[in-house]
Design a protein around this motif. Structure first.
Motif, PDB file in Angstrom:
ATOM      1  N   PHE A 139       0.905  -1.153   0.173  1.00  0.00           N
ATOM      2  CA  PHE A 139       0.077   0.116   0.149  1.00  0.00           C
ATOM      3  C   PHE A 139       0.913   1.219   0.068  1.00  0.00           C
ATOM      4  CE2 PHE A 139      -3.140  -3.053   0.647  1.00  0.00           C
ATOM      5  CZ  PHE A 139      -4.330  -2.513   0.377  1.00  0.00           C
ATOM      6  N   TYR A 140       0.817   2.160  -0.847  1.00  0.00           N
ATOM      7  CA  TYR A 140       1.495   3.269  -1.177  1.00  0.00           C
ATOM      8  C   TYR A 140       0.541   4.545  -0.954  1.00  0.00           C
ATOM      9  CZ  TYR A 140       5.098   6.472  -3.048  1.00  0.00           C
ATOM     10  OH  TYR A 140       6.008   7.349  -2.945  1.00  0.00           O
ATOM     11  N   TYR A 141       1.153   5.263   0.238  1.00  0.00           N
ATOM     12  CA  TYR A 141       0.192   6.326   0.544  1.00  0.00           C
ATOM     13  C   TYR A 141       0.959   7.824   0.330  1.00  0.00           C
ATOM     14  CZ  TYR A 141      -3.282   3.672   3.097  1.00  0.00           C
ATOM     15  OH  TYR A 141      -4.232   2.711   3.544  1.00  0.00           O
ATOM     16  N   PRO A 142       0.425   8.632  -0.599  1.00  0.00           N
ATOM     17  CA  PRO A 142       0.845   9.986  -0.590  1.00  0.00           C
ATOM     18  C   PRO A 142       0.743  10.647   0.551  1.00  0.00           C
ATOM     19  CG  PRO A 142      -0.799   9.471  -2.312  1.00  0.00           C
ATOM     20  CD  PRO A 142      -0.770   8.316  -1.258  1.00  0.00           C
ATOM     21  N   GLY A 143       1.511  11.616   0.756  1.00  0.00           N
ATOM     22  CA  GLY A 143       1.333  12.420   1.880  1.00  0.00           C
ATOM     23  C   GLY A 143       2.297  13.637   2.271  1.00  0.00           C
ATOM     24  N   PHE A 144       2.197  14.428   3.047  1.00  0.00           N
ATOM     25  CA  PHE A 144       2.857  15.512   3.495  1.00  0.00           C
ATOM     26  C   PHE A 144       4.080  15.367   4.208  1.00  0.00           C
ATOM     27  CE2 PHE A 144      -1.468  16.308   2.428  1.00  0.00           C
ATOM     28  CZ  PHE A 144      -1.488  17.221   1.323  1.00  0.00           C
ATOM     29  N   THR A 145       4.608  14.249   4.812  1.00  0.00           N
ATOM     30  CA  THR A 145       5.565  13.936   5.574  1.00  0.00           C
ATOM     31  C   THR A 145       6.520  13.359   4.955  1.00  0.00           C
ATOM     32  OG1 THR A 145       4.728  12.018   6.501  1.00  0.00           O
ATOM     33  CG2 THR A 145       3.904  14.108   7.608  1.00  0.00           C
ATOM     34  N   ASP A 146       7.984  13.306   5.390  1.00  0.00           N
ATOM     35  CA  ASP A 146       8.890  12.254   4.984  1.00  0.00           C
ATOM     36  C   ASP A 146       8.729  10.750   5.073  1.00  0.00           C
ATOM     37  OD1 ASP A 146      10.267  14.765   4.366  1.00  0.00           O
ATOM     38  OD2 ASP A 146      11.419  14.731   6.362  1.00  0.00           O
ATOM     39  N   LYS A 147       7.753  10.616   6.136  1.00  0.00           N
ATOM     40  CA  LYS A 147       7.558   8.975   6.160  1.00  0.00           C
ATOM     41  C   LYS A 147       6.405   8.565   5.136  1.00  0.00           C
ATOM     42  CE  LYS A 147       9.114   8.402  10.831  1.00  0.00           C
ATOM     43  NZ  LYS A 147       8.777   9.244  11.835  1.00  0.00           N
ATOM     44  N   SER A 148       5.664   9.639   4.581  1.00  0.00           N
ATOM     45  CA  SER A 148       4.814   9.125   3.428  1.00  0.00           C
ATOM     46  C   SER A 148       5.307   9.038   2.242  1.00  0.00           C
ATOM     47  CB  SER A 148       3.726  10.095   3.617  1.00  0.00           C
ATOM     48  OG  SER A 148       4.052  11.447   2.814  1.00  0.00           O
ATOM     49  N   GLY A 149       4.380   8.710   1.201  1.00  0.00           N
ATOM     50  CA  GLY A 149       5.003   8.439  -0.170  1.00  0.00           C
ATOM     51  C   GLY A 149       4.931  10.052  -0.970  1.00  0.00           C
ATOM     52  N   GLY A 150       4.942  11.217  -0.432  1.00  0.00           N
ATOM     53  CA  GLY A 150       4.786  12.457  -0.755  1.00  0.00           C
ATOM     54  C   GLY A 150       4.050  12.874  -1.849  1.00  0.00           C
ATOM     55  N   GLN A 369      10.043   8.804  -5.506  1.00  0.00           N
ATOM     56  CA  GLN A 369      10.003   8.072  -4.364  1.00  0.00           C
ATOM     57  C   GLN A 369       9.509   6.579  -4.881  1.00  0.00           C
ATOM     58  OE1 GLN A 369       8.903   8.951  -0.446  1.00  0.00           O
ATOM     59  NE2 GLN A 369       8.650  11.134  -0.768  1.00  0.00           N
ATOM     60  N   LEU A 370       8.446   6.793  -5.526  1.00  0.00           N
ATOM     61  CA  LEU A 370       7.648   5.512  -5.993  1.00  0.00           C
ATOM     62  C   LEU A 370       8.839   4.549  -7.020  1.00  0.00           C
ATOM     63  CD1 LEU A 370       5.057   3.759  -6.164  1.00  0.00           C
ATOM     64  CD2 LEU A 370       4.405   5.032  -8.143  1.00  0.00           C
ATOM     65  N   VAL A 371       9.380   5.280  -7.890  1.00  0.00           N
ATOM     66  CA  VAL A 371      10.474   4.468  -8.729  1.00  0.00           C
ATOM     67  C   VAL A 371      11.423   3.939  -7.507  1.00  0.00           C
ATOM     68  CG1 VAL A 371      12.155   4.760 -10.409  1.00  0.00           C
ATOM     69  CG2 VAL A 371       9.949   5.894 -10.654  1.00  0.00           C
ATOM     70  N   ASP A 372      11.921   4.575  -6.768  1.00  0.00           N
ATOM     71  CA  ASP A 372      12.855   4.166  -6.076  1.00  0.00           C
ATOM     72  C   ASP A 372      12.373   2.970  -4.955  1.00  0.00           C
ATOM     73  OD1 ASP A 372      14.710   6.052  -6.800  1.00  0.00           O
ATOM     74  OD2 ASP A 372      14.608   7.512  -5.099  1.00  0.00           O
ATOM     75  N   GLU A 373      11.309   3.185  -4.561  1.00  0.00           N
ATOM     76  CA  GLU A 373      10.521   2.012  -3.664  1.00  0.00           C
ATOM     77  C   GLU A 373      10.491   0.769  -4.708  1.00  0.00           C
ATOM     78  OE1 GLU A 373      10.562   1.867  -0.574  1.00  0.00           O
ATOM     79  OE2 GLU A 373      10.505   3.872  -0.037  1.00  0.00           O
ATOM     80  N   VAL A 374       9.991   1.055  -5.799  1.00  0.00           N
ATOM     81  CA  VAL A 374       9.774  -0.244  -6.627  1.00  0.00           C
ATOM     82  C   VAL A 374      11.249  -0.808  -6.940  1.00  0.00           C
ATOM     83  CG1 VAL A 374       9.264  -0.865  -8.998  1.00  0.00           C
ATOM     84  CG2 VAL A 374       7.573   0.411  -7.528  1.00  0.00           C
ATOM     85  N   GLN A 375      12.173  -0.064  -7.235  1.00  0.00           N
ATOM     86  CA  GLN A 375      13.382  -0.590  -7.505  1.00  0.00           C
ATOM     87  C   GLN A 375      13.810  -1.497  -6.370  1.00  0.00           C
ATOM     88  OE1 GLN A 375      15.792   2.074  -9.463  1.00  0.00           O
ATOM     89  NE2 GLN A 375      17.662   0.954  -9.227  1.00  0.00           N
ATOM     90  N   GLN A 376      13.787  -0.804  -5.060  1.00  0.00           N
ATOM     91  CA  GLN A 376      14.297  -1.813  -3.865  1.00  0.00           C
ATOM     92  C   GLN A 376      13.311  -2.905  -3.543  1.00  0.00           C
ATOM     93  OE1 GLN A 376      14.697   1.270  -1.026  1.00  0.00           O
ATOM     94  NE2 GLN A 376      15.353  -0.120   0.284  1.00  0.00           N
ATOM     95  N   LEU A 377      12.061  -2.871  -3.783  1.00  0.00           N
ATOM     96  CA  LEU A 377      11.187  -3.949  -3.789  1.00  0.00           C
ATOM     97  C   LEU A 377      11.539  -5.236  -4.698  1.00  0.00           C
ATOM     98  CD1 LEU A 377       7.706  -2.403  -3.115  1.00  0.00           C
ATOM     99  CD2 LEU A 377       8.962  -3.620  -1.384  1.00  0.00           C
ATOM    100  N   ALA A 378      11.881  -4.706  -5.785  1.00  0.00           N
ATOM    101  CA  ALA A 378      12.153  -5.568  -6.966  1.00  0.00           C
ATOM    102  C   ALA A 378      13.530  -6.031  -6.658  1.00  0.00           C
ATOM    103  CB  ALA A 378      11.989  -4.736  -8.432  1.00  0.00           C
ATOM    104  N   SER A 379      14.372  -5.312  -6.381  1.00  0.00           N
ATOM    105  CA  SER A 379      15.621  -5.870  -5.981  1.00  0.00           C
ATOM    106  C   SER A 379      15.792  -7.020  -4.903  1.00  0.00           C
ATOM    107  CB  SER A 379      16.794  -5.056  -5.958  1.00  0.00           C
ATOM    108  OG  SER A 379      16.544  -4.317  -4.822  1.00  0.00           O
ATOM    109  N   ASN A 380      14.627  -6.894  -3.856  1.00  0.00           N
ATOM    110  CA  ASN A 380      14.630  -7.904  -2.933  1.00  0.00           C
ATOM    111  C   ASN A 380      14.024  -9.251  -3.509  1.00  0.00           C
ATOM    112  OD1 ASN A 380      15.857  -5.987  -1.212  1.00  0.00           O
ATOM    113  ND2 ASN A 380      13.839  -5.235  -0.439  1.00  0.00           N
ATOM    114  N   ARG A 381      13.599  -9.116  -4.568  1.00  0.00           N
ATOM    115  CA  ARG A 381      12.949 -10.354  -5.210  1.00  0.00           C
ATOM    116  C   ARG A 381      14.098 -10.981  -6.247  1.00  0.00           C
ATOM    117  NH1 ARG A 381       7.113  -9.982  -6.760  1.00  0.00           N
ATOM    118  NH2 ARG A 381       6.533  -9.394  -4.792  1.00  0.00           N
TER     119      ARG A 381
END
Ligand SMILES: Cc1cn([C@H]2C[C@H](O)[C@@H](COP(=O)(O)OP(=O)(O)O[C@H]3O[C@@H](C)[C@H](O)[C@@H](O)[C@H]3O)O2)c(=O)[nH]c1=O
Length: 388
Positions: A139-150, A369-381
């Motif tokens: 689950f990807y949540y956009p948002g206004f803080t650094d801990k959100s998806g931006g 952020q999304l591209v980076d997260e996907v790359q990380q999730l992908a490389s963990n597979r």
């Protein structure tokens, strides 16, 4: 180095323009700024045509702005790409989910959720959700803080805005290109893109009676009904009419790539939903958010959460001014007193809007952020392969 992946974005239009509005902005950015291969499955091409007039309504497949666009039903025969994104919890067909299950390596599967400033967003962002058949969805949540998806923000947006604002002729040229008659000298310009709302009379009367001329630019949509009732006529698209100091112009739909210019040209922006709400913040303009009404008053909590953040550093006078007008707008109250207060505080509201916009700019934008997260999730597979 960024890997090029094949992305499948799925957009089901529930109502209005926001579902496709957010999806189209993200799709274009993934393709143009991140060189990703993007395919967009969409179920309402008529809604899309309002914000992308070049779209062909019945094409089996077409390419716009580097994005491959296909009708929703085509997912039944489609092979999933490397990344699958369900926009706003739209449901994929069982056939496509079965294909995800069969794919090797399995695609990264995400649900991109609605935007909210509520605190729980930070806790839920990027949480995995096991699905049947051993599949995993994030689950990807956009948002206004650094801990959100931006928030969605094109890499050149702020410089474009600033260059535009610095050129005295830019506004005139843009207004002409958008078909807008130039407002009277020193007029206050107000862009209105809201949901249906009763009780606009007091507000419209106040603007008509004001010393300063007011140009009200009304986007297509249901709010026009209340305006027409007050005018006692049916204002056609592209038509302008005046009452006292107030001139009202019925805008046509504007292509999404030019929508920002309307916000940049206005002194006050009345926006709604998600995408125009975010764009008004990047425009750094005093604005009012007409929030999408939800069941169980969920929208009240969302509105309060945003106001808490937005006004965190504002003095109490500014805070009251914003809260009064936003509350009056969203609760259907008479707008006249809160509007007068709002307009008399415009210089301070403008300074605040710019400060807020600058503070948001420090956050990485959603697509990056999304591209980076996907790359990380992908490389963990172990075996997710780059696009062929
Ligand atoms: C009026 C107009 C809008 N637009 C674009 C700007 C935005 O991308 C889009 C409007 O989207 P929003 O501002 O989000 O407002 P919206 O009310 O249309 O969308 C809403 O849809 C609901 C289904 C969601 O649940 C809401 O959260 C919200 O997204 O339309 C144009 O490009 N040209 C225009 O002329």
């Amino acid at each position: 180095m960024k890997v090029q992946h094949r992305w499948d974005l799925f957009c089901h239009v529930v109502d209005n323009l926001g579902d496709i509005g957010v999806t189209w902005r993200l799709a274009r950015q993934l393709a143009a700024e991140h060189q990703q291969q993007v395919r967009l499955f969409l179920d309402d091409f008529k809604a899309f045509a309002h914000i992308a007039p070049q779209v062909q309504l019945r094409a089996a497949e077409q390419n716009l702005a580097g994005v491959q666009i296909v009708p929703w039903a085509r997912q039944a025969q489609a092979t999933p790409g490397d990344v699958v994104v369900e926009m706003f919890g739209c449901h994929l067909s069982d056939a496509f989910i079965a294909q995800i299950g069969k794919a090797s390596p399995q695609p990264v599967w995400l649900n991109l959720e609605h935007l909210s400033a509520e605190k729980w967003v930070d806790l839920h962002h990027l949480k995995p959700s096991p699905q049947s058949g051993g599949l995993m969805k994030y689950f990807y949540y956009p948002g206004f803080t650094d801990k959100s998806g931006g928030l969605l923000r094109e890499s050149n947006l702020i410089s474009q805005r600033d260059n535009w604002q610095m050129q005295p002729s830019a506004k005139r040229i843009a207004l002409r290109a958008l078909g807008l008659p130039p407002p009277p000298d020193h007029a206050l310009t107000v862009l209105l893109f809201s949901y249906a709302r009763q009780r606009l009379d007091g507000w419209l009367h106040t603007m008509a009676a004001s010393e300063r001329p007011v140009a009200l630019w009304v986007c297509p949509g249901p709010v026009m009904t209340a305006i027409n009732t007050w005018l006692d006529m049916t204002l056609q698209t592209g038509q302008i009419t005046s009452r006292g100091s107030l001139s009202i112009y019925a805008l046509p739909y504007i292509p999404q790539q030019r929508f920002d210019e309307l916000l940049w040209a206005a002194d006050v922006c009345i926006v709604r939903g998600e995408d125009s709400f975010v764009r008004a913040q990047w425009a750094a303009k005093p604005f009012v958010w007409h929030i999408y009404p939800q069941e169980d008053s969920a929208h009240d909590r969302k509105l309060d959460a945003f106001l808490d953040l937005y006004l965190n550093e504002a003095d109490s006078e500014l805070r009251d001014t914003v809260v009064h007008f936003w509350t009056a707008w969203n609760r259907g109250l008479d707008l006249a007193p809160a509007w007068l207060e709002f307009v008399s505080s415009l210089p301070a509201l403008q300074r605040h809007a710019l400060k807020w916009s600058r503070s948001l700019q420090t956050q990485a934008d959603l697509a990056s952020q999304l591209v980076d997260e996907v790359q990380q999730l992908a490389s963990n597979r172990p075996s997710l392969a780059p696009a062929r």
